[in-house]
Design an enzyme around this catalytic site. Structure first.
Site, PDB file in Angstrom:
ATOM      1  N   SER A   1       0.790  -1.236   0.000  1.00 49.40           N
ATOM      2  CA  SER A   1       0.000   0.000   0.000  1.00 49.40           C
ATOM      3  C   SER A   1       0.820   1.283   0.000  1.00 49.40           C
ATOM      4  CB  SER A   1      -0.958   0.010   1.205  1.00 49.40           C
ATOM      5  OG  SER A   1      -0.245   0.072   2.428  1.00 49.40           O
TER       6      SER A   1
ATOM      7  N   LYS B   1      -5.613   4.677   8.752  1.00 47.69           N
ATOM      8  CA  LYS B   1      -4.513   5.411   8.132  1.00 47.69           C
ATOM      9  C   LYS B   1      -4.787   6.916   8.144  1.00 47.69           C
ATOM     10  CE  LYS B   1      -2.865   1.624   5.244  1.00 47.69           C
ATOM     11  NZ  LYS B   1      -2.457   1.163   3.916  1.00 47.69           N
TER      12      LYS B   1
END
Length: 346
Positions: free
Chosen positions: A244, A289
């Site tokens: 990611s 996140k």
């Protein structure tokens, strides 16, 4: 025999204490089949990790770009007791997920960690390709690593660009594999490589692949890199795994290879996989996140288009969610920072 009320009370209390102790011991020692996901560390891809640049570009236009282009992560807590799991769930910061989603029953923890490491390595390769393709810089297949005591040991070196193998131009991993497939162990092949300013020709006697002795083995790890030998891109993300970080690593490379600062004085964070053509892919754990980025001071967050719904559902105040579907979207959005120009939002 008649039990006196006082004795009955003592017996009841004793049983209650025993049950309570059993519950406490079970709650502290019993492992539940869940993991806890929460905000993880954020790392500035323009900064350092353990004293080494996260992204180092030899031959950079801007060797020291300023600002923040932070990659973001999710923390994963395993081996939770019942009480730990309940406490994390009640905190509102963590979410519980079935352990088998992250640690399949047919794989060891070490195997999962190895997969995460390989995914990060693939993400770094894609970041190299995506950034060079975006900047219209030619790419080449090179040597990422040379197997110790392997056929190419002492003949090839990391960062060599492989130009030809037995007179055939090598433009990618498939071309390299196709030529090697025509040979058997013990054959001698001729490679032309670019090593810095030098063009070298090397003779290599092929070995046998460890996993298939009937097939020829060169003993190098292929890696895509800039065709220009003066440009070398090295990543150092520490112990972070998974794919990611691709988008943010790519943006960091572009920031090194172009004048000015992509962040334009803003604290930018983001996430998303990247493919060699610059397509941004969805990831997991987006709310964690975004929270980690905001806690670190980010005011702009680059969100893969496919994650927008999840991102909007629980975003903290004070952070702008910018929707990106491609690398070009991301760079164009960053170019509008500090201006009145509109940019796409989730």
């Amino acid at each position: 025999m008649t039990i006196k009320p006082a004795h009955r009370r003592i017996a009841t209390i004793t049983v209650g204490v025993v049950v309570l102790l059993a519950f406490v011991i079970a709650g502290m020692t019993l492992r539940v089949p869940y993991v806890a996901l929460g905000p993880g560390p954020t790392v500035n891809t323009l900064g350092d990790v353990e004293g080494k640049p996260v992204v180092e570009v030899t031959g950079a236009v801007d060797p020291d770009p300023k600002g923040n282009l932070n990659l973001t992560t999710v923390s994963l807590r395993d081996g939770l007791s019942l009480f730990q799991a309940l406490g994390m769930w009640a905190s509102g910061t963590y979410e519980l997920q079935p352990r088998e989603l992250y640690y399949p029953p047919d794989q060891t923890v070490e195997q999962v960690q190895q997969q995460n490491t390989e995914q990060m390595s693939g993400s770094e390769t894609n970041a190299t390709m995506a950034s060079l393709n975006y900047l219209h810089k030619p790419v080449a297949i090179g040597v990422g690593a040379v197997a110790s005591k392997g056929p190419a040991d002492g003949k090839l070196a990391p960062r060599d660009r492989i130009l030809t193998l037995d007179g055939v131009a090598i433009d990618g991993p498939k071309a390299l594999a196709d030529v090697l497939a025509r040979h058997k162990p013990g054959d001698e092949v001729e490679l032309t490589v670019q090593r810095g300013p030098q063009r070298l020709t090397q003779q290599v006697k092929l070995g046998a692949r460890p996993d298939d002795p009937a097939k020829a083995f060169l003993g190098v790890t292929p890696q895509m890199m800039a065709a220009d030998p003066n440009i070398n891109i090295v990543f150092n993300v520490g112990d972070i795994g998974g794919p990611s970080a691709g988008l943010m690593l790519t943006l960091s490379v572009i920031d090194h290879l172009t004048p000015g600062d992509l962040s334009h004085g803003q604290f930018v964070a983001g996430t998303g996989t990247i493919d060699p053509n610059g397509k941004v892919g969805t990831i997991g754990g987006i709310p964690h996140k975004i929270k980690a980025a905001r806690d670190a001071g980010a005011t702009v967050f680059l969100v893969p288009a496919g994650n927008c719904d999840a991102a909007k559902s629980d975003a903290p105040d004070g952070i702008e969610l910018v929707k990106v579907d491609t690398l070009t979207d991301a760079v164009n959005a960053l170019d509008t920072l500090g201006t009145d120009e509109a940019r796409p939002h989730c």
